[in-house]
Motif scaffolding. Structure first.
Motif, short mmCIF file in Angstrom:
data_model
loop_
_atom_site.label_atom_id
_atom_site.label_comp_id
_atom_site.label_asym_id
_atom_site.label_seq_id
_atom_site.Cartn_x
_atom_site.Cartn_y
_atom_site.Cartn_z
N GLN A 27 -9.73 -4.38 -34.45
CA GLN A 27 -10.51 -5.24 -33.68
C GLN A 27 -9.62 -6.59 -33.80
N ASP A 31 -13.67 -9.89 -31.72
CA ASP A 31 -14.52 -8.81 -31.74
C ASP A 31 -15.30 -8.72 -33.05
N LYS A 57 -23.20 4.83 -36.40
CA LYS A 57 -22.68 4.53 -34.89
C LYS A 57 -21.14 3.92 -35.09
N CYS A 58 -21.16 3.31 -36.22
CA CYS A 58 -19.57 3.03 -36.52
C CYS A 58 -18.93 4.29 -36.55
N LYS A 60 -19.28 7.50 -35.28
CA LYS A 60 -19.17 7.96 -34.08
C LYS A 60 -18.34 7.09 -33.14
N GLU A 61 -18.17 6.01 -33.28
CA GLU A 61 -17.21 5.28 -32.52
C GLU A 61 -15.90 4.93 -33.32
N ARG A 62 -15.77 5.49 -34.44
CA ARG A 62 -14.52 5.44 -35.46
C ARG A 62 -14.29 3.98 -35.54
N ARG A 63 -15.12 3.20 -35.66
CA ARG A 63 -14.92 1.59 -35.99
C ARG A 63 -14.84 1.33 -37.33
N ASP A 66 -15.30 -2.20 -39.02
CA ASP A 66 -16.62 -3.02 -39.13
C ASP A 66 -17.28 -2.79 -40.50
N LYS A 95 -14.21 10.10 -40.11
CA LYS A 95 -14.18 10.36 -38.84
C LYS A 95 -13.01 9.66 -38.08
N ALA A 96 -12.61 8.31 -38.74
CA ALA A 96 -11.49 7.64 -38.21
C ALA A 96 -10.22 7.88 -38.79
#
Length: 139
Positions: A27, A31, A57-58, A60-63, A66, A95-96
């Protein structure tokens, strides 16, 4: 001593790498501020389940960057993280493709008397296996 992955992919002792470690998407400061503001703007009566959804959601988006903001907002609201939240956080790192962070959160669970379950261990194993650290996954 716990080991972790360096930026170049080699494992090393914990504490001898940068806080964020690794390469990949990051980020920018704006952001991160926007995400924190979005969390703070959620309804004050948002319960623990809402934060589990945010972590999903993080993932799923590999964030992965955050996750700390989610837990910081939970702290502000007096929501104590439970095994579900921590498994969701570990899943974000898995996931990331951040096995070192997944492992650190698993250890944090154990150190804080939150008993990991199959989901906890499988997420760390998958993160290690996906990044080529099969030997580490077998430990």
């Amino acid at each position: 001593m716990v080991s972790s992955q360096k930026d170049d992919g080699a494992w090393q002792e914990k504490g001898k790498r940068s806080e964020r470690g690794g390469s990949g998407p990051r980020q920018d400061d704006d952001d991160g501020v926007r995400f924190s503001q979005t969390l703070a703007a959620m309804p004050k009566n948002s319960g623990p389940g809402v934060f589990t959804s945010v972590l999903a959601k993080c993932a799923k988006e590999r964030r992965w960057w955050d996750v700390d903001a989610v837990f910081a907002e939970m702290t502000v609201r007096g929501i104590k993280p439970n095994r579900i939240h921590l498994n969701a956080a570990i899943n974000v790192f898995a996931k990331a493709r951040r096995p070192q962070k997944a492992e650190e959160w698993l250890i944090w669970m154990q150190d804080n008397d939150i008993k990991p379950n199959e989901v906890s261990y499988n997420s760390v194993i998958n993160a290690c296996a996906q990044t080529g650290f099969v030997e580490r996954a077998e430990m």
